[in-house]
Design a protein around this motif. Sequence first.
Motif, PDB file in Angstrom:
ATOM      1  N   LEU A   1      45.410  39.794  41.698  1.00  0.00           N
ATOM      2  CA  LEU A   1      45.542  38.955  40.505  1.00  0.00           C
ATOM      3  C   LEU A   1      44.697  37.686  40.623  1.00  0.00           C
ATOM      4  CD1 LEU A   1      49.369  39.312  39.791  1.00  0.00           C
ATOM      5  CD2 LEU A   1      47.472  40.441  38.626  1.00  0.00           C
ATOM      6  N   ALA A   2      44.599  37.155  41.822  1.00  0.00           N
ATOM      7  CA  ALA A   2      43.754  35.971  42.016  1.00  0.00           C
ATOM      8  C   ALA A   2      42.298  36.305  41.730  1.00  0.00           C
ATOM      9  CB  ALA A   2      43.926  35.443  43.439  1.00  0.00           C
ATOM     10  N   ARG A   3      41.840  37.486  42.173  1.00  0.00           N
ATOM     11  CA  ARG A   3      40.460  37.899  41.904  1.00  0.00           C
ATOM     12  C   ARG A   3      40.240  38.146  40.416  1.00  0.00           C
ATOM     13  NH1 ARG A   3      38.525  42.125  46.671  1.00  0.00           N
ATOM     14  NH2 ARG A   3      38.819  40.705  48.452  1.00  0.00           N
ATOM     15  N   ALA A   4      41.204  38.782  39.765  1.00  0.00           N
ATOM     16  CA  ALA A   4      41.070  39.021  38.320  1.00  0.00           C
ATOM     17  C   ALA A   4      40.962  37.704  37.562  1.00  0.00           C
ATOM     18  CB  ALA A   4      42.261  39.835  37.819  1.00  0.00           C
ATOM     19  N   ARG A   5      41.760  36.730  37.977  1.00  0.00           N
ATOM     20  CA  ARG A   5      41.711  35.421  37.314  1.00  0.00           C
ATOM     21  C   ARG A   5      40.356  34.764  37.534  1.00  0.00           C
ATOM     22  NH1 ARG A   5      46.029  30.440  38.290  1.00  0.00           N
ATOM     23  NH2 ARG A   5      44.826  28.829  37.190  1.00  0.00           N
ATOM     24  N   LEU A   6      39.781  34.873  38.726  1.00  0.00           N
ATOM     25  CA  LEU A   6      38.464  34.310  39.002  1.00  0.00           C
ATOM     26  C   LEU A   6      37.400  34.923  38.094  1.00  0.00           C
ATOM     27  CD1 LEU A   6      38.375  34.037  42.913  1.00  0.00           C
ATOM     28  CD2 LEU A   6      38.338  32.153  41.254  1.00  0.00           C
ATOM     29  N   TRP A   7      37.447  36.248  37.909  1.00  0.00           N
ATOM     30  CA  TRP A   7      36.477  36.923  37.035  1.00  0.00           C
ATOM     31  C   TRP A   7      36.607  36.413  35.607  1.00  0.00           C
ATOM     32  CZ3 TRP A   7      35.785  39.580  32.621  1.00  0.00           C
ATOM     33  CH2 TRP A   7      34.641  40.366  32.489  1.00  0.00           C
ATOM     34  N   LEU A   8      37.844  36.346  35.112  1.00  0.00           N
ATOM     35  CA  LEU A   8      38.081  35.901  33.740  1.00  0.00           C
ATOM     36  C   LEU A   8      37.580  34.470  33.527  1.00  0.00           C
ATOM     37  CD1 LEU A   8      41.699  37.345  33.369  1.00  0.00           C
ATOM     38  CD2 LEU A   8      39.655  38.201  32.191  1.00  0.00           C
ATOM     39  N   GLU A   9      37.871  33.601  34.456  1.00  0.00           N
ATOM     40  CA  GLU A   9      37.467  32.204  34.315  1.00  0.00           C
ATOM     41  C   GLU A   9      35.951  32.036  34.437  1.00  0.00           C
ATOM     42  OE1 GLU A   9      41.486  29.925  35.947  1.00  0.00           O
ATOM     43  OE2 GLU A   9      39.870  30.431  37.372  1.00  0.00           O
ATOM     44  N   ALA A  10      35.315  32.837  35.303  1.00  0.00           N
ATOM     45  CA  ALA A  10      33.858  32.728  35.465  1.00  0.00           C
ATOM     46  C   ALA A  10      33.125  33.153  34.207  1.00  0.00           C
ATOM     47  CB  ALA A  10      33.414  33.584  36.664  1.00  0.00           C
ATOM     48  N   VAL A  11      33.554  34.260  33.597  1.00  0.00           N
ATOM     49  CA  VAL A  11      32.903  34.737  32.372  1.00  0.00           C
ATOM     50  C   VAL A  11      33.174  33.783  31.215  1.00  0.00           C
ATOM     51  CG1 VAL A  11      32.848  36.617  30.690  1.00  0.00           C
ATOM     52  CG2 VAL A  11      32.962  37.135  33.134  1.00  0.00           C
ATOM     53  N   GLU A  12      34.387  33.264  31.158  1.00  0.00           N
ATOM     54  CA  GLU A  12      34.726  32.316  30.091  1.00  0.00           C
ATOM     55  C   GLU A  12      33.869  31.057  30.198  1.00  0.00           C
ATOM     56  OE1 GLU A  12      38.608  29.783  28.443  1.00  0.00           O
ATOM     57  OE2 GLU A  12      38.831  31.218  30.084  1.00  0.00           O
ATOM     58  N   LYS A  13      33.659  30.600  31.411  1.00  0.00           N
ATOM     59  CA  LYS A  13      32.850  29.396  31.617  1.00  0.00           C
ATOM     60  C   LYS A  13      31.390  29.634  31.222  1.00  0.00           C
ATOM     61  CE  LYS A  13      31.573  26.041  35.179  1.00  0.00           C
ATOM     62  NZ  LYS A  13      31.724  25.662  36.610  1.00  0.00           N
ATOM     63  N   GLN A  14      30.876  30.816  31.497  1.00  0.00           N
ATOM     64  CA  GLN A  14      29.477  31.113  31.225  1.00  0.00           C
ATOM     65  C   GLN A  14      29.206  31.327  29.742  1.00  0.00           C
ATOM     66  OE1 GLN A  14      26.885  31.078  33.297  1.00  0.00           O
ATOM     67  NE2 GLN A  14      25.446  31.692  31.674  1.00  0.00           N
ATOM     68  N   TRP A  15      30.064  32.082  29.079  1.00  0.00           N
ATOM     69  CA  TRP A  15      29.810  32.452  27.686  1.00  0.00           C
ATOM     70  C   TRP A  15      30.610  31.608  26.689  1.00  0.00           C
ATOM     71  CZ3 TRP A  15      29.663  38.539  28.142  1.00  0.00           C
ATOM     72  CH2 TRP A  15      28.394  38.907  28.628  1.00  0.00           C
ATOM     73  N   GLY A  16      31.558  30.821  27.167  1.00  0.00           N
ATOM     74  CA  GLY A  16      32.323  29.969  26.263  1.00  0.00           C
ATOM     75  C   GLY A  16      33.307  30.707  25.390  1.00  0.00           C
ATOM     76  N   VAL A  17      33.704  31.888  25.769  1.00  0.00           N
ATOM     77  CA  VAL A  17      34.676  32.661  25.021  1.00  0.00           C
ATOM     78  C   VAL A  17      35.682  33.242  26.002  1.00  0.00           C
ATOM     79  CG1 VAL A  17      33.255  34.761  25.116  1.00  0.00           C
ATOM     80  CG2 VAL A  17      35.018  34.540  23.355  1.00  0.00           C
ATOM     81  N   ARG A  18      36.940  33.267  25.631  1.00  0.00           N
ATOM     82  CA  ARG A  18      37.995  33.730  26.527  1.00  0.00           C
ATOM     83  C   ARG A  18      38.037  35.260  26.545  1.00  0.00           C
ATOM     84  NH1 ARG A  18      43.325  30.285  26.582  1.00  0.00           N
ATOM     85  NH2 ARG A  18      41.701  28.917  27.431  1.00  0.00           N
ATOM     86  N   PRO A  19      37.852  35.873  27.712  1.00  0.00           N
ATOM     87  CA  PRO A  19      37.858  37.342  27.788  1.00  0.00           C
ATOM     88  C   PRO A  19      39.233  37.945  27.530  1.00  0.00           C
ATOM     89  CG  PRO A  19      36.762  36.357  29.696  1.00  0.00           C
ATOM     90  CD  PRO A  19      37.487  35.257  28.986  1.00  0.00           C
TER      91      PRO A  19
END
Length: 627
Positions: free
Chosen positions: A526-544
């Motif tokens: 779950l910690a890794r999944a959260r890292l992926w979600l936050e990284a993509v959100e930060k890059q594209w500015g949209v919440r996955p």
Amino acid sequence: MVVCPPCSCRFVEVLQPKRDTQGESLGCLVFFFIHMRLRKKHIHIAIAAVIAVAAVVSRFYYDSPTPLSAVTLEEQKYSLLTDEDGSDSLHIFVFPGKDTLVATARDSLFLRRITRERPASWVNRLWLPSCFGLVACKTDSAEERPLTVIREDSVPAMLRRELATLTALQRNYCNQLSEIDYYMHSHDMQDEGFDVVIRHRERILHRQDSVSALMASIRKLQKSKVFRVEEKASYCIVNGKERFKAKERFTLRKGYKAFGATDDALRLFVRQFRSDGFRPVYLGADSIGYGDTPSKALSVPADTIICRMQQKGQNLVAIHYKGGGYYEGEYSDSLKARHGFGIGFDNRVRAGKWENGKFKGEQPVYSANHVYGIDISRWQHELPGRKGYRTVIKKVRRGKQWRRIRVRRKIVYPIQWDRLRITSLGTLSKKKVNGTVDFPISFVYIKSTEGISIQNTYYRNDYAQARKHGYKVGSYHFFSTKSGAQAQAAYFIKNSHYSHGDLPPVLDLEPLEAQIRAVGGEKVLLARARLWLEAVEKQWGVRPILYVSQSFINKHLNETDTKTDARYIKKNYNIWIARYGEYKPDVHLVFWQLSPDGRVAGIKTPVDINIFNGYATAFHKTFSGQK
């Protein structure tokens, strides 16, 4: 023959009177004796003496109560709290269990809730007209404690407690409305149970208004420095459809209370005597009311209030839970069954199928009104295994000779984007369909990457074609437990597209239990999944969006205190759930995968069929703000 005044019988019938009443029979004998002994001119003196003796004797010889003499006494006791000038007031009732009921003076429901109904009986005495309209009922020492007196110096503390309780109740109502509005966002009138949810929403709005008015009254009273507390009591005799105000009367009879009617009691008694033909009973009777058991006193409101209903042969029940929960629907063997609507202490709305008291899920009716979509990968262009290849004869020149050899070539099926239309919702589960399955497609999700080394070779072309043909399009990444989350996020961003009007990116998380253990357990995953979600959100500015199965939700996203990442993910990210059967989410959904084996015109292979958790208006509203 001579007529006997006490009972109108004749002397010849004295030895066998018609009425089995000891008082009247004794009067007959006395009158007969006097008549035989005295002369005619003194008979009026004898009659007066007989009447006096009969009045005394009837006090000790009386009939037992009968159902015809039974009535009901309604009793209301409460405290009236007012401020110094009397402009603001509250009704207060303290239950024996120390639970307090507070209401405004305009709240008519308050009086109904504290009204106690006592079984009672008429106790009028024939020889004492002043007692006409008198009723009596049994008391019970446990229930007859005096009304709890509210001291004026304790009022400020009580008001603070009640205000805190009402604030928490109002917060709970707001949470319920939020969940109901979410349900309404994704349902309409054709969905089973929708009408019940709407009715319950109106009830909550009405309760919110009542609580707000009560809180306003309490706040006004809190500003007053002087309080006045007055004890109120009112009584009413109920005889069939007739109601008569009453007052408590003095009685020496222990274990009983007496109440006298105040509204033309003599007329009431005479009319009842003529219409019902009942014989009056007496306060000295051993049995008063419907039986020997006293009426039950008001107690603290029960945790559960059950109202049973009958409708078209169905056993229906409405259950109000003290903590705010509610259920309305069918029941069997005292358990929720078949179809019903419930909102639990977690404020989740559950409308659909119930079995043995447990919610099994919704059973929607699928029609063209819903918003459908598909998710595709290389498998919509290729068939798995040997089916994905065909053998062809190829001429090969070796030296000066041409030879024919067999060659296996991969079969590639193009997607006919101008023909896309859903023709089947799959066969893994039964679904209620309104009409024929011939539904348009509104959105398409395309697999882009997996791990840090796998790409979908058809992704770029499919992405371009989907946008060209006017579909809402999104990209998803299949998460690998063998690679780091940051590296996978970077790989996805590098090889995927996100443009204005696109759907949010998706993380496809569906590891096996063995893979979860191998990666270090649920917490690490779950910690890794959260890292992926936050990284993509930060890059594209949209919440996955997170794509998971129902079993994964139940086992790994159940929000226990130790699972901070699970709680964070459920709170901050929309969920796309895979469940092939009835609709049973424990989270707020944005998409729901109905089946993996649907059929779409224009695509050769089976396709994953998805549905937006809502209708067209909600779909456009949800995704219109995407950059």
